[in-house]
Design a protein around this motif. Structure first.
Motif, PDB file in Angstrom:
ATOM      1  N   ASP A   1       0.841  -1.198   0.000  1.00  0.00           N
ATOM      2  CA  ASP A   1       0.000   0.000   0.000  1.00  0.00           C
ATOM      3  C   ASP A   1       0.878   1.251   0.000  1.00  0.00           C
ATOM      4  O   ASP A   1       1.670   1.453   0.918  1.00  0.00           O
ATOM      5  N   PRO A   2       0.774   2.110  -1.035  1.00  0.00           N
ATOM      6  CA  PRO A   2       1.656   3.285  -1.102  1.00  0.00           C
ATOM      7  C   PRO A   2       1.414   4.307   0.009  1.00  0.00           C
ATOM      8  O   PRO A   2       2.259   5.179   0.221  1.00  0.00           O
ATOM      9  N   SER A   3       0.285   4.202   0.691  1.00  0.00           N
ATOM     10  CA  SER A   3       0.027   5.137   1.785  1.00  0.00           C
ATOM     11  C   SER A   3       0.787   4.759   3.044  1.00  0.00           C
ATOM     12  O   SER A   3       0.835   5.540   4.005  1.00  0.00           O
ATOM     13  N   LEU A   4       1.392   3.573   3.053  1.00  0.00           N
ATOM     14  CA  LEU A   4       2.161   3.118   4.212  1.00  0.00           C
ATOM     15  C   LEU A   4       3.641   3.430   4.013  1.00  0.00           C
ATOM     16  O   LEU A   4       4.185   3.266   2.922  1.00  0.00           O
ATOM     17  N   GLY A   5       4.283   3.857   5.052  1.00  0.00           N
ATOM     18  CA  GLY A   5       5.697   4.198   4.981  1.00  0.00           C
ATOM     19  C   GLY A   5       6.604   3.008   4.751  1.00  0.00           C
ATOM     20  O   GLY A   5       7.785   3.168   4.419  1.00  0.00           O
ATOM     21  N   THR A   6       6.076   1.796   4.893  1.00  0.00           N
ATOM     22  CA  THR A   6       6.886   0.593   4.740  1.00  0.00           C
ATOM     23  C   THR A   6       6.931   0.086   3.302  1.00  0.00           C
ATOM     24  O   THR A   6       7.676  -0.836   2.992  1.00  0.00           O
ATOM     25  N   SER A   7       6.139   0.656   2.403  1.00  0.00           N
ATOM     26  CA  SER A   7       6.076   0.181   1.013  1.00  0.00           C
ATOM     27  C   SER A   7       7.142   0.852   0.149  1.00  0.00           C
ATOM     28  O   SER A   7       7.496   2.016   0.372  1.00  0.00           O
ATOM     29  N   SER A   8       7.605   0.110  -0.858  1.00  0.00           N
ATOM     30  CA  SER A   8       8.644   0.619  -1.754  1.00  0.00           C
ATOM     31  C   SER A   8       8.245   0.423  -3.209  1.00  0.00           C
ATOM     32  O   SER A   8       7.497  -0.502  -3.545  1.00  0.00           O
ATOM     33  N   VAL A   9       8.764   1.272  -4.084  1.00  0.00           N
ATOM     34  CA  VAL A   9       8.541   1.142  -5.517  1.00  0.00           C
ATOM     35  C   VAL A   9       9.493   0.086  -6.059  1.00  0.00           C
ATOM     36  O   VAL A   9      10.704   0.165  -5.863  1.00  0.00           O
ATOM     37  N   VAL A  10       8.940  -0.925  -6.765  1.00  0.00           N
ATOM     38  CA  VAL A  10       9.766  -1.995  -7.339  1.00  0.00           C
ATOM     39  C   VAL A  10       9.896  -1.857  -8.856  1.00  0.00           C
ATOM     40  O   VAL A  10      10.677  -2.567  -9.480  1.00  0.00           O
ATOM     41  N   PHE A  11       9.110  -0.955  -9.451  1.00  0.00           N
ATOM     42  CA  PHE A  11       9.230  -0.692 -10.885  1.00  0.00           C
ATOM     43  C   PHE A  11       8.681   0.686 -11.195  1.00  0.00           C
ATOM     44  O   PHE A  11       7.675   1.113 -10.631  1.00  0.00           O
ATOM     45  N   GLY A  12       9.326   1.379 -12.139  1.00  0.00           N
ATOM     46  CA  GLY A  12       8.805   2.630 -12.680  1.00  0.00           C
ATOM     47  C   GLY A  12       9.164   3.868 -11.886  1.00  0.00           C
ATOM     48  O   GLY A  12       9.865   3.814 -10.881  1.00  0.00           O
ATOM     49  N   ASP A  13       8.653   5.010 -12.372  1.00  0.00           N
ATOM     50  CA  ASP A  13       8.870   6.284 -11.713  1.00  0.00           C
ATOM     51  C   ASP A  13       7.755   7.238 -12.130  1.00  0.00           C
ATOM     52  O   ASP A  13       6.856   6.862 -12.886  1.00  0.00           O
ATOM     53  N   THR A  14       7.834   8.465 -11.662  1.00  0.00           N
ATOM     54  CA  THR A  14       6.773   9.434 -11.931  1.00  0.00           C
ATOM     55  C   THR A  14       7.097  10.376 -13.076  1.00  0.00           C
ATOM     56  O   THR A  14       6.362  11.324 -13.328  1.00  0.00           O
ATOM     57  N   THR A  15       8.189  10.117 -13.796  1.00  0.00           N
ATOM     58  CA  THR A  15       8.615  11.049 -14.847  1.00  0.00           C
ATOM     59  C   THR A  15       8.740  10.427 -16.236  1.00  0.00           C
ATOM     60  O   THR A  15       8.583  11.122 -17.239  1.00  0.00           O
ATOM     61  N   THR A  16       9.014   9.139 -16.331  1.00  0.00           N
ATOM     62  CA  THR A  16       9.250   8.507 -17.629  1.00  0.00           C
ATOM     63  C   THR A  16       7.933   8.185 -18.328  1.00  0.00           C
ATOM     64  O   THR A  16       7.094   7.462 -17.780  1.00  0.00           O
ATOM     65  N   ASN A  17       7.769   8.722 -19.533  1.00  0.00           N
ATOM     66  CA  ASN A  17       6.568   8.453 -20.317  1.00  0.00           C
ATOM     67  C   ASN A  17       6.693   7.060 -20.945  1.00  0.00           C
ATOM     68  O   ASN A  17       7.526   6.832 -21.818  1.00  0.00           O
ATOM     69  N   VAL A  18       5.844   6.124 -20.500  1.00  0.00           N
ATOM     70  CA  VAL A  18       5.915   4.747 -20.987  1.00  0.00           C
ATOM     71  C   VAL A  18       4.746   4.411 -21.915  1.00  0.00           C
ATOM     72  O   VAL A  18       4.518   3.240 -22.225  1.00  0.00           O
ATOM     73  N   LEU A  19       4.002   5.425 -22.359  1.00  0.00           N
ATOM     74  CA  LEU A  19       2.858   5.182 -23.234  1.00  0.00           C
ATOM     75  C   LEU A  19       3.313   4.605 -24.569  1.00  0.00           C
ATOM     76  O   LEU A  19       4.111   5.201 -25.281  1.00  0.00           O
ATOM     77  N   SER A  20       2.798   3.421 -24.917  1.00  0.00           N
ATOM     78  CA  SER A  20       3.119   2.782 -26.187  1.00  0.00           C
ATOM     79  C   SER A  20       1.990   2.925 -27.190  1.00  0.00           C
ATOM     80  O   SER A  20       2.223   3.071 -28.390  1.00  0.00           O
ATOM     81  N   SER A  21       0.748   2.876 -26.697  1.00  0.00           N
ATOM     82  CA  SER A  21      -0.404   2.985 -27.587  1.00  0.00           C
ATOM     83  C   SER A  21      -1.627   3.418 -26.800  1.00  0.00           C
ATOM     84  O   SER A  21      -1.687   3.259 -25.575  1.00  0.00           O
ATOM     85  N   THR A  22      -2.585   3.985 -27.505  1.00  0.00           N
ATOM     86  CA  THR A  22      -3.835   4.417 -26.880  1.00  0.00           C
ATOM     87  C   THR A  22      -4.937   4.376 -27.928  1.00  0.00           C
ATOM     88  O   THR A  22      -4.692   4.674 -29.104  1.00  0.00           O
ATOM     89  N   ALA A  23      -6.132   3.980 -27.507  1.00  0.00           N
ATOM     90  CA  ALA A  23      -7.231   3.858 -28.458  1.00  0.00           C
ATOM     91  C   ALA A  23      -8.560   3.837 -27.706  1.00  0.00           C
ATOM     92  O   ALA A  23      -8.623   3.552 -26.499  1.00  0.00           O
ATOM     93  N   PHE A  24      -9.630   4.122 -28.432  1.00  0.00           N
ATOM     94  CA  PHE A  24     -10.992   4.074 -27.899  1.00  0.00           C
ATOM     95  C   PHE A  24     -11.344   2.626 -27.529  1.00  0.00           C
ATOM     96  O   PHE A  24     -11.068   1.692 -28.286  1.00  0.00           O
ATOM     97  N   THR A  25     -11.950   2.436 -26.370  1.00  0.00           N
ATOM     98  CA  THR A  25     -12.290   1.104 -25.873  1.00  0.00           C
ATOM     99  C   THR A  25     -13.663   0.623 -26.332  1.00  0.00           C
ATOM    100  O   THR A  25     -14.065  -0.487 -25.993  1.00  0.00           O
ATOM    101  N   ASN A  26     -14.390   1.479 -27.034  1.00  0.00           N
ATOM    102  CA  ASN A  26     -15.784   1.215 -27.396  1.00  0.00           C
ATOM    103  C   ASN A  26     -16.701   1.259 -26.165  1.00  0.00           C
ATOM    104  O   ASN A  26     -17.739   0.599 -26.121  1.00  0.00           O
ATOM    105  N   ILE A  27     -16.277   2.056 -25.182  1.00  0.00           N
ATOM    106  CA  ILE A  27     -17.067   2.256 -23.966  1.00  0.00           C
ATOM    107  C   ILE A  27     -17.236   3.756 -23.750  1.00  0.00           C
ATOM    108  O   ILE A  27     -16.255   4.511 -23.810  1.00  0.00           O
ATOM    109  N   TYR A  28     -18.452   4.186 -23.477  1.00  0.00           N
ATOM    110  CA  TYR A  28     -18.710   5.580 -23.107  1.00  0.00           C
ATOM    111  C   TYR A  28     -19.040   5.647 -21.622  1.00  0.00           C
ATOM    112  O   TYR A  28     -19.803   4.817 -21.100  1.00  0.00           O
ATOM    113  N   ARG A  29     -18.467   6.646 -20.942  1.00  0.00           N
ATOM    114  CA  ARG A  29     -18.841   6.926 -19.554  1.00  0.00           C
ATOM    115  C   ARG A  29     -20.060   7.830 -19.586  1.00  0.00           C
ATOM    116  O   ARG A  29     -20.100   8.822 -20.325  1.00  0.00           O
TER     117      ARG A  29
END
Length: 290
Positions: free
Chosen positions: A138-166
């Protein structure tokens, strides 16, 4: 003096409402109309190499949207829910997180997909960026650690419509909130058994959002234990009840390789037989050569 007090109270109320709305997209009363809602069956879980897929939990009215699209209808009439989606835009500090569980065999994760929308977009995706982190707790706990990724690297490979409307239970058929998939692929993340948390933030080219639509299950106001980072702390995502968020994690099971112990026990009887067999073979070879 009385007029001044009334004006001050109105101003405070307005400021409070604006501050609250920044973390979520609330229902506008102008979008509501009285109608009869008929819930439908959820989509089936995707197959193939998918390890975990909660995308089906987005849809509670399949095939009822424009052009036969599926709908994720906020249950404003039946459950008094009031939030279309929760802020997850990169121009803010907001991030969304939810948990997932890896079974005993472990996983090798190759791709991760999360879901989002920008109010007013067409079915052509306006999503331009995605950052991901995986936590070992749980990231809200001080005992948890990040094991992959960061908050700055753009990892977007693809994006598309899901055929779902909110949309709204009380006003189905709207097309101004098409839900997009945002995928990071080409990953190779070995995760042993355990419970992890995926947290993400999304960039888009429009002014509204991006927003993260929560899981939507007919008759349920509580769908999970998702969290939202508000810039200083992780807080529970609530709309009547706790909200979970859809994600699709692809890859292969058993992704964590087995590491044998450094010293393996040896049976002395089998060792003696092996040595004797080797000597006999060497002697036979020597006789043949003569």
């Amino acid at each position: 003096m009385k007029l001044n007090k009334l004006l001050l109270m109105a101003l405070c109320t307005t400021v409070s409402t604006v501050a609250f709305a920044q973390s979520r997209e609330l229902v506008n009363p102008d979008e509501i109309r009285v109608t009869t809602f008929v819930p439908g069956a959820p989509l089936q879980v995707l197959g193939g190499s998918t390890l975990l897929d909660t995308r089906s939990g987005l849809v509670n009215s399949p095939g009822t949207g424009a052009g036969g699209a599926d709908e994720s209808l906020l249950q404003d009439s039946s459950l008094a829910m009031g939030t279309f989606g929760f802020a997850v835009g990169s121009t803010t500090a907001f991030r969304i997180a939810d948990d997932f569980t890896v079974p005993a065999s472990g996983w090798n994760v190759s791709d991760i997909t999360v879901y989002t929308y920008q109010t007013g977009s067409t079915t052509t995706s306006t999503i331009t960026g995605l950052t991901l982190q995986i936590w070992d707790g749980d990231p809200s706990l001080g005992t948890s650690s990040v094991v992959f990724g960061d908050t700055t690297t753009n990892v977007l490979s693809s994006t598309a419509f899901t055929n779902i409307y909110r949309g709204l239970e009380s006003a189905p058929g709207a097309t101004n909130r098409p839900i997009m998939a945002a995928t990071a692929s080409g990953l190779s993340i070995d995760l042993p058994a355990g419970t992890y948390w995926l947290d993400f933030q999304i960039a888009g080219s429009l002014g509204s959002g991006p927003w993260a639509p929560p899981l939507t299950v007919s008759g349920q106001s509580t769908t999970g234990n998702g969290l939202q980072f508000d810039g200083s702390a992780w807080v529970a995502v609530i709309d009547v009840g706790g909200q979970g968020f859809p994600m699709t994690i692809g890859g292969a099971g058993g992704g964590v390789p087995f590491t044998p112990p450094r010293e393996l026990p040896v049976n002395s009887g089998w060792l003696l037989l092996a040595l004797l067999g080797g000597l006999l073979g060497f002697g036979a070879l020597a006789i043949v050569r003569r």
